[in-house]
Design an enzyme around this catalytic site. Structure first.
Site, PDB file in Angstrom:
ATOM      1  N   ARG A   1     -46.979  27.866  81.457  1.00 56.83           N
ATOM      2  CA  ARG A   1     -45.929  27.722  80.919  1.00 56.83           C
ATOM      3  C   ARG A   1     -44.687  27.535  82.090  1.00 56.83           C
ATOM      4  NH1 ARG A   1     -48.618  27.862  77.174  1.00 56.83           N
ATOM      5  NH2 ARG A   1     -48.486  28.741  75.263  1.00 56.83           N
TER       6      ARG A   1
ATOM      7  N   SER B   1     -35.841  23.438  71.483  1.00 62.74           N
ATOM      8  CA  SER B   1     -37.187  24.472  72.073  1.00 62.74           C
ATOM      9  C   SER B   1     -38.106  23.066  72.538  1.00 62.74           C
ATOM     10  CB  SER B   1     -37.841  25.400  71.115  1.00 62.74           C
ATOM     11  OG  SER B   1     -38.861  25.787  71.520  1.00 62.74           O
TER      12      SER B   1
ATOM     13  N   ARG C   1     -54.803  33.422  71.464  1.00 60.61           N
ATOM     14  CA  ARG C   1     -54.244  33.584  70.212  1.00 60.61           C
ATOM     15  C   ARG C   1     -54.116  32.293  69.381  1.00 60.61           C
ATOM     16  NH1 ARG C   1     -47.882  35.525  71.553  1.00 60.61           N
ATOM     17  NH2 ARG C   1     -47.672  33.299  72.298  1.00 60.61           N
TER      18      ARG C   1
ATOM     19  N   GLY D   1     -26.899  37.880  71.000  1.00 60.61           N
ATOM     20  CA  GLY D   1     -28.233  38.196  71.209  1.00 60.61           C
ATOM     21  C   GLY D   1     -28.690  37.795  72.844  1.00 60.61           C
TER      22      GLY D   1
ATOM     23  N   LEU E   1     -44.325  37.179  76.056  1.00 60.14           N
ATOM     24  CA  LEU E   1     -45.186  37.743  77.268  1.00 60.14           C
ATOM     25  C   LEU E   1     -44.272  38.774  78.012  1.00 60.14           C
ATOM     26  CD1 LEU E   1     -47.719  37.722  79.257  1.00 60.14           C
ATOM     27  CD2 LEU E   1     -46.851  35.754  80.237  1.00 60.14           C
TER      28      LEU E   1
ATOM     29  N   TYR F   1     -40.764  28.094  61.770  1.00 66.11           N
ATOM     30  CA  TYR F   1     -39.759  27.957  62.984  1.00 66.11           C
ATOM     31  C   TYR F   1     -39.603  26.649  63.879  1.00 66.11           C
ATOM     32  CZ  TYR F   1     -37.618  29.230  67.588  1.00 66.11           C
ATOM     33  OH  TYR F   1     -36.950  28.874  68.571  1.00 66.11           O
TER      34      TYR F   1
ATOM     35  N   LYS G   1     -36.446  23.625  64.199  1.00 66.21           N
ATOM     36  CA  LYS G   1     -35.817  22.965  65.519  1.00 66.21           C
ATOM     37  C   LYS G   1     -35.709  21.339  65.183  1.00 66.21           C
ATOM     38  CE  LYS G   1     -34.661  26.772  67.270  1.00 66.21           C
ATOM     39  NZ  LYS G   1     -33.051  27.353  67.106  1.00 66.21           N
TER      40      LYS G   1
HETATM   41  P1  NAD Z   1     -32.013  36.413  69.622  1.00 63.58           P
HETATM   42  O1  NAD Z   1     -32.569  36.749  68.381  1.00 63.58           O
HETATM   43  O2  NAD Z   1     -31.919  37.255  70.518  1.00 63.58           O
HETATM   44  O3  NAD Z   1     -30.561  35.712  69.350  1.00 63.58           O
HETATM   45  C1  NAD Z   1     -30.132  35.170  68.169  1.00 63.58           C
HETATM   46  C2  NAD Z   1     -29.030  35.918  67.585  1.00 63.58           C
HETATM   47  O4  NAD Z   1     -28.310  35.306  66.463  1.00 63.58           O
HETATM   48  C3  NAD Z   1     -29.275  37.360  67.320  1.00 63.58           C
HETATM   49  O5  NAD Z   1     -28.173  38.156  67.941  1.00 63.58           O
HETATM   50  C4  NAD Z   1     -28.963  37.545  65.613  1.00 63.58           C
HETATM   51  O6  NAD Z   1     -28.469  38.761  65.276  1.00 63.58           O
HETATM   52  C5  NAD Z   1     -28.082  36.284  65.413  1.00 63.58           C
HETATM   53  N1  NAD Z   1     -28.184  35.565  64.293  1.00 63.58           N
HETATM   54  C6  NAD Z   1     -29.261  35.197  63.517  1.00 63.58           C
HETATM   55  N2  NAD Z   1     -28.965  34.697  62.362  1.00 63.58           N
HETATM   56  C7  NAD Z   1     -27.532  34.814  62.389  1.00 63.58           C
HETATM   57  C8  NAD Z   1     -26.757  34.495  61.308  1.00 63.58           C
HETATM   58  N3  NAD Z   1     -27.334  33.692  60.148  1.00 63.58           N
HETATM   59  N4  NAD Z   1     -25.422  34.505  61.373  1.00 63.58           N
HETATM   60  C9  NAD Z   1     -25.063  35.239  62.546  1.00 63.58           C
HETATM   61  N5  NAD Z   1     -25.742  35.596  63.509  1.00 63.58           N
HETATM   62  C10 NAD Z   1     -27.299  35.355  63.504  1.00 63.58           C
HETATM   63  O7  NAD Z   1     -32.689  34.996  70.369  1.00 63.58           O
HETATM   64  P2  NAD Z   1     -32.606  34.247  71.488  1.00 63.58           P
HETATM   65  O8  NAD Z   1     -33.767  34.372  72.337  1.00 63.58           O
HETATM   66  O9  NAD Z   1     -31.207  34.504  72.247  1.00 63.58           O
HETATM   67  O10 NAD Z   1     -32.406  32.718  71.044  1.00 63.58           O
HETATM   68  C11 NAD Z   1     -31.321  32.087  70.942  1.00 63.58           C
HETATM   69  C12 NAD Z   1     -31.693  30.643  70.345  1.00 63.58           C
HETATM   70  O11 NAD Z   1     -32.233  29.927  71.287  1.00 63.58           O
HETATM   71  C13 NAD Z   1     -32.468  30.517  69.013  1.00 63.58           C
HETATM   72  O12 NAD Z   1     -31.720  29.553  68.154  1.00 63.58           O
HETATM   73  C14 NAD Z   1     -33.892  30.327  69.385  1.00 63.58           C
HETATM   74  O13 NAD Z   1     -34.502  29.719  68.147  1.00 63.58           O
HETATM   75  C15 NAD Z   1     -33.546  29.452  70.571  1.00 63.58           C
HETATM   76  N6  NAD Z   1     -34.628  29.672  71.503  1.00 63.58           N
HETATM   77  C16 NAD Z   1     -34.883  30.638  72.012  1.00 63.58           C
HETATM   78  C17 NAD Z   1     -36.189  30.688  72.865  1.00 63.58           C
HETATM   79  C18 NAD Z   1     -36.697  31.942  73.548  1.00 63.58           C
HETATM   80  O14 NAD Z   1     -37.953  31.980  74.028  1.00 63.58           O
HETATM   81  N7  NAD Z   1     -35.778  33.358  73.398  1.00 63.58           N
HETATM   82  C19 NAD Z   1     -36.774  29.484  73.443  1.00 63.58           C
HETATM   83  C20 NAD Z   1     -36.327  28.350  72.745  1.00 63.58           C
HETATM   84  C21 NAD Z   1     -35.382  28.337  71.910  1.00 63.58           C
HETATM   85  C1  WQD Z   2     -46.307  32.956  76.762  1.00 63.69           C
HETATM   86  C2  WQD Z   2     -47.792  32.780  77.126  1.00 63.69           C
HETATM   87  C3  WQD Z   2     -49.431  33.516  75.359  1.00 63.69           C
HETATM   88  C4  WQD Z   2     -48.117  37.706  74.890  1.00 63.69           C
HETATM   89  C5  WQD Z   2     -42.896  31.008  72.021  1.00 63.69           C
HETATM   90  C6  WQD Z   2     -42.543  30.255  71.105  1.00 63.69           C
HETATM   91  C7  WQD Z   2     -41.825  28.998  71.463  1.00 63.69           C
HETATM   92  C8  WQD Z   2     -40.604  29.311  72.243  1.00 63.69           C
HETATM   93  C9  WQD Z   2     -40.742  30.433  73.226  1.00 63.69           C
HETATM   94  C10 WQD Z   2     -38.616  29.595  70.912  1.00 63.69           C
HETATM   95  C11 WQD Z   2     -48.740  32.235  76.086  1.00 63.69           C
HETATM   96  C12 WQD Z   2     -49.552  34.597  76.610  1.00 63.69           C
HETATM   97  C13 WQD Z   2     -48.218  36.410  75.439  1.00 63.69           C
HETATM   98  C14 WQD Z   2     -49.032  38.619  75.210  1.00 63.69           C
HETATM   99  C15 WQD Z   2     -50.123  36.927  76.280  1.00 63.69           C
HETATM  100  N1  WQD Z   2     -39.654  30.221  71.369  1.00 63.69           N
HETATM  101  N2  WQD Z   2     -49.350  35.880  76.278  1.00 63.69           N
HETATM  102  N3  WQD Z   2     -50.185  38.337  75.962  1.00 63.69           N
HETATM  103  O1  WQD Z   2     -45.786  31.082  72.897  1.00 63.69           O
HETATM  104  O2  WQD Z   2     -45.083  29.934  75.003  1.00 63.69           O
HETATM  105  O3  WQD Z   2     -43.374  30.436  72.998  1.00 63.69           O
HETATM  106  O4  WQD Z   2     -41.693  31.616  72.761  1.00 63.69           O
HETATM  107  O5  WQD Z   2     -38.526  28.396  70.713  1.00 63.69           O
HETATM  108  O6  WQD Z   2     -41.464  28.483  70.334  1.00 63.69           O
HETATM  109  O7  WQD Z   2     -44.104  29.810  70.346  1.00 63.69           O
HETATM  110  O8  WQD Z   2     -44.315  32.174  74.496  1.00 63.69           O
HETATM  111  O9  WQD Z   2     -44.236  34.420  75.608  1.00 63.69           O
HETATM  112  O10 WQD Z   2     -45.413  34.281  73.249  1.00 63.69           O
HETATM  113  O11 WQD Z   2     -46.373  33.532  75.414  1.00 63.69           O
HETATM  114  O12 WQD Z   2     -51.044  36.549  77.198  1.00 63.69           O
HETATM  115  O13 WQD Z   2     -48.999  39.849  74.939  1.00 63.69           O
HETATM  116  O14 WQD Z   2     -48.358  34.071  77.192  1.00 63.69           O
HETATM  117  O15 WQD Z   2     -50.744  33.457  74.964  1.00 63.69           O
HETATM  118  O16 WQD Z   2     -49.771  31.546  76.841  1.00 63.69           O
HETATM  119  P1  WQD Z   2     -44.862  31.093  73.860  1.00 63.69           P
HETATM  120  P2  WQD Z   2     -44.953  33.757  74.658  1.00 63.69           P
END
Ligand code: NAD
Ligand code: WQD
Length: 344
Positions: A234, A127, A298, A12, A203, A152, A156
């Site tokens: 953010r 997160s 949103r 991922g 975003l 979701y 966490k």
């Molecule tokens: P992502 O979806 O790119 O990566 C997650 C990976 O896990 C994917 O490759 C998916 O195929 C795999 N996966 C999901 N469920 C699975 C399962 N049951 N068994 C095996 N593989 C599985 O997401 P990411 O953005 O890389 O996020 C990674 C972690 O970080 C997640 O736990 C997410 O909640 C957390 N996180 C992400 C963000 C963000 O904004 N990207 C922010 C905060 C926390």
């Molecule tokens: C960022 C800002 C939108 C899209 C989400 C999850 C959070 C965490 C990170 C995992 C916001 C604005 C967005 C668009 C916009 N994930 N926006 N136009 O909402 O901070 O967080 O991802 O844990 O749990 O909720 O991230 O990238 O969606 O938005 O104006 O088309 O951009 O309103 O202010 P967010 P985001």
């Protein structure tokens, strides 16, 4: 070799960047991923960057039999980094049980197997969503946890509690819980990056897809917030910086640098940027204009949140250093690479 690390969700977005940093630091990596939100080609990108192809098991972490089989086949796993989870906030409201089952069963299975196979530590991807709309910014780890606004987010919060309860029960493991703010950008080589499914909800992927012409214009969700320019704020953290923190956290656990069995760290830059400032940063870094318009808010958006990363800076010895302009260029180069490859 420093040790063997199981990276769940390692193909991922954040996982793949972390595998690169682990391998660069001398760890041996085994990836498990069910490819529900990623592609096997990511392994090629990791290999092109590091010269090493990590071991890969295509399986689901909720499948205890498959997981046990992995631990038996790849003996001597010292640590786990658990990225595997479903992460789309909106989808989690529609399909809560999918999120509870996938995110919680994955964690419980891993925790259960750790003592049996002598695995010492687990790094967990949490997160900033656990803080909800914070009472004050920047947010420290001591800020209150707010009631989750989505299944979701709730997974966490519950996951953090599951880890703490298990460790408190005397389980012979350690854990580092990392609360990410908004991870953005891609590897500077443009070999790996974020690959969203369908219309991006976040975003940066929406922005880069607009810049390259896949989307007509970017909607900015609201300019009437209580912020200097009215758009939300953010803490956008470079994904490679973020990945490096996992290596440091793993070292800390495996080398017993802390007496605490569970530690929690914010991973952010400490700087809040508004949505409009981010668009400007992208345009000035790349010279590419992003057609955008202001639309209504949103539902469920947090007005402003950014990290106080001092604990990670001091205790982990880790700091986010990449300037936002470099991060924006990396996101753009990745988008262009996807076009070259005919993916998007
Ligand atoms: P992502 O979806 O790119 O990566 C997650 C990976 O896990 C994917 O490759 C998916 O195929 C795999 N996966 C999901 N469920 C699975 C399962 N049951 N068994 C095996 N593989 C599985 O997401 P990411 O953005 O890389 O996020 C990674 C972690 O970080 C997640 O736990 C997410 O909640 C957390 N996180 C992400 C963000 C963000 O904004 N990207 C922010 C905060 C926390
Ligand atoms: C960022 C800002 C939108 C899209 C989400 C999850 C959070 C965490 C990170 C995992 C916001 C604005 C967005 C668009 C916009 N994930 N926006 N136009 O909402 O901070 O967080 O991802 O844990 O749990 O909720 O991230 O990238 O969606 O938005 O104006 O088309 O951009 O309103 O202010 P967010 P985001």
């Amino acid at each position: 070799m420093k040790g063997k690390i199981l990276v769940t969700g390692g193909t991922g977005y954040i996982g793949s960047h972390t595998v690169v940093e682990l391998q660069n630091a001398g760890y041996e990596v085994v990836i498990i991923d069910n490819l529900s939100n990623s592609d096997k080609n990511v392994l090629d990108g990791i290999e092109r960057i590091t010269g090493i192809r990590p071991a890969f098991v295509e399986a689901d972490c909720t499948d205890m039999k498959a997981l046990r089989n992995l631990f038996e086949t790849h003996k001597g796993i010292n640590g786990i980094i658990n990225f595997a989870a479903s992460k789309a906030v909106g989808e989690s409201v529609q399909k809560p049980l999918l999120y509870y089952r996938n995110n919680l069963n994955t964690l419980v299975n891993l925790l259960e197997l750790m003592p049996e196979f002598g695995t010492k530590g687990i790094v967990f991807s949490s997160s900033c969503t656990v803080y909800g709309e914070p009472d004050e910014n920047p947010v420290t780890e001591k800020a209150p946890i707010k009631k989750a606004t989505s299944p979701y987010g709730n997974t966490k919060q519950i996951s953090e509690e599951i880890i703490t309860d298990y460790v408190t029960s005397g389980a012979p493991i350690k854990s580092v819980i990392l609360r990410y703010f908004n991870p953005v950008g891609a590897h500077p080589s443009a070999e790996i990056g974020e690959l969203p499914n369908g219309v991006p909800q976040n975003l940066i992927p929406f922005l880069t897809q607009t810049a390259i012409g896949i989307r007509k214009e970017l909607s900015v969700f609201g300019n009437d917030y209580n912020t200097p320019d009215g758009s939300c704020i953010r803490d956008f953290i470079n994904v490679v910086d973020l990945a490096k923190a996992h290596v440091t956290a793993m070292e800390r656990m495996l080398e017993d640098k802390s007496d605490d069995k569970v530690e929690i760290f914010n991973l952010g830059t400490g700087v809040g940027l508004s949505v409009l400032q981010l668009i400007n940063a992208f345009e000035s870094a790349t010279g590419v204009k992003v057609p955008h318009k202001i639309v209504g808010r949103r539902a469920g958006d947090i007005e402003k949140v950014w990290a106080n990363p001092e604990k990670a800076n001091k205790v982990l010895g880790w700091t986010a250093t990449t300037p936002i302009e470099d991060t924006m260029r990396s996101a753009w180069n990745w988008q262009k690479r996807l076009r070259e490859r005919g993916i998007m």
